[in-house]
Design a protein around this motif. Sequence first.
Motif, PDB file in Angstrom:
ATOM      1  N   TYR A  37       0.826  -1.001   0.028  1.00  0.00           N
ATOM      2  CA  TYR A  37       0.140  -0.028   0.012  1.00  0.00           C
ATOM      3  C   TYR A  37       0.951   1.108   0.020  1.00  0.00           C
ATOM      4  CZ  TYR A  37      -3.987  -2.940   1.318  1.00  0.00           C
ATOM      5  OH  TYR A  37      -4.991  -3.918   1.275  1.00  0.00           O
ATOM      6  N   GLN A  39       0.974   5.741   0.942  1.00  0.00           N
ATOM      7  CA  GLN A  39       0.110   6.873   1.382  1.00  0.00           C
ATOM      8  C   GLN A  39       1.255   8.212   1.096  1.00  0.00           C
ATOM      9  OE1 GLN A  39      -0.745   6.764   5.648  1.00  0.00           O
ATOM     10  NE2 GLN A  39      -2.479   8.151   5.144  1.00  0.00           N
ATOM     11  N   ARG A  45      -4.295   5.999   2.666  1.00  0.00           N
ATOM     12  CA  ARG A  45      -3.495   5.007   2.315  1.00  0.00           C
ATOM     13  C   ARG A  45      -4.345   4.026   1.198  1.00  0.00           C
ATOM     14  NH1 ARG A  45      -0.486   1.777   7.028  1.00  0.00           N
ATOM     15  NH2 ARG A  45       0.085   3.724   7.254  1.00  0.00           N
TER      16      ARG A  45
END
Length: 120
Positions: A37, A39, A45
Motif C-alpha cells: 500500500y 500513502q 492509504r
Amino acid sequence: QVQLVESGGGLVQPGGSLRLSCAASGSIISINVMGWYRQAPGKQRELVALMARGGSTTYADSVKGRFTISRESAKNTVYLQMNSLKPEDMAVYYCNADLVTMARGRSVYWGQGTQVTVSS
C-alpha cells in the motif's frame, strides 16, 4: 512476533525504476496475502499491489503496466518492481501481510514504511 522489514525506497527521477522488498519473519505458519500500500501526504492509504497465496495478483489501476509484484515464498519475501515512475507515485510505501501464526492465528501486519521520492 511477526516483523515486516521493507527496503529499497529512495529518490528516483521521473521515468526511473525502483525495487522494493519486504521480508516477513517470525513464527509464520502461512501467508494468505502479501503486498503493498502507499500513502502520499494529505491522502488516504491506498492499495498498490497484492499477491495471494495461490499467486493471483491485484493492482491499482494507476500502476498497471508499470509495477510488478513478485515473491520468494521460501523467504516469505515479496517484491515490487516499479518502472516508469511518475511524480504522483511519490509516497510512503507500506508492506502488508495477512498471515497465520500459532500465537495469534490469522492477523494483518504492517511494515514501518519506506519512502519513495520521484523528482528531477
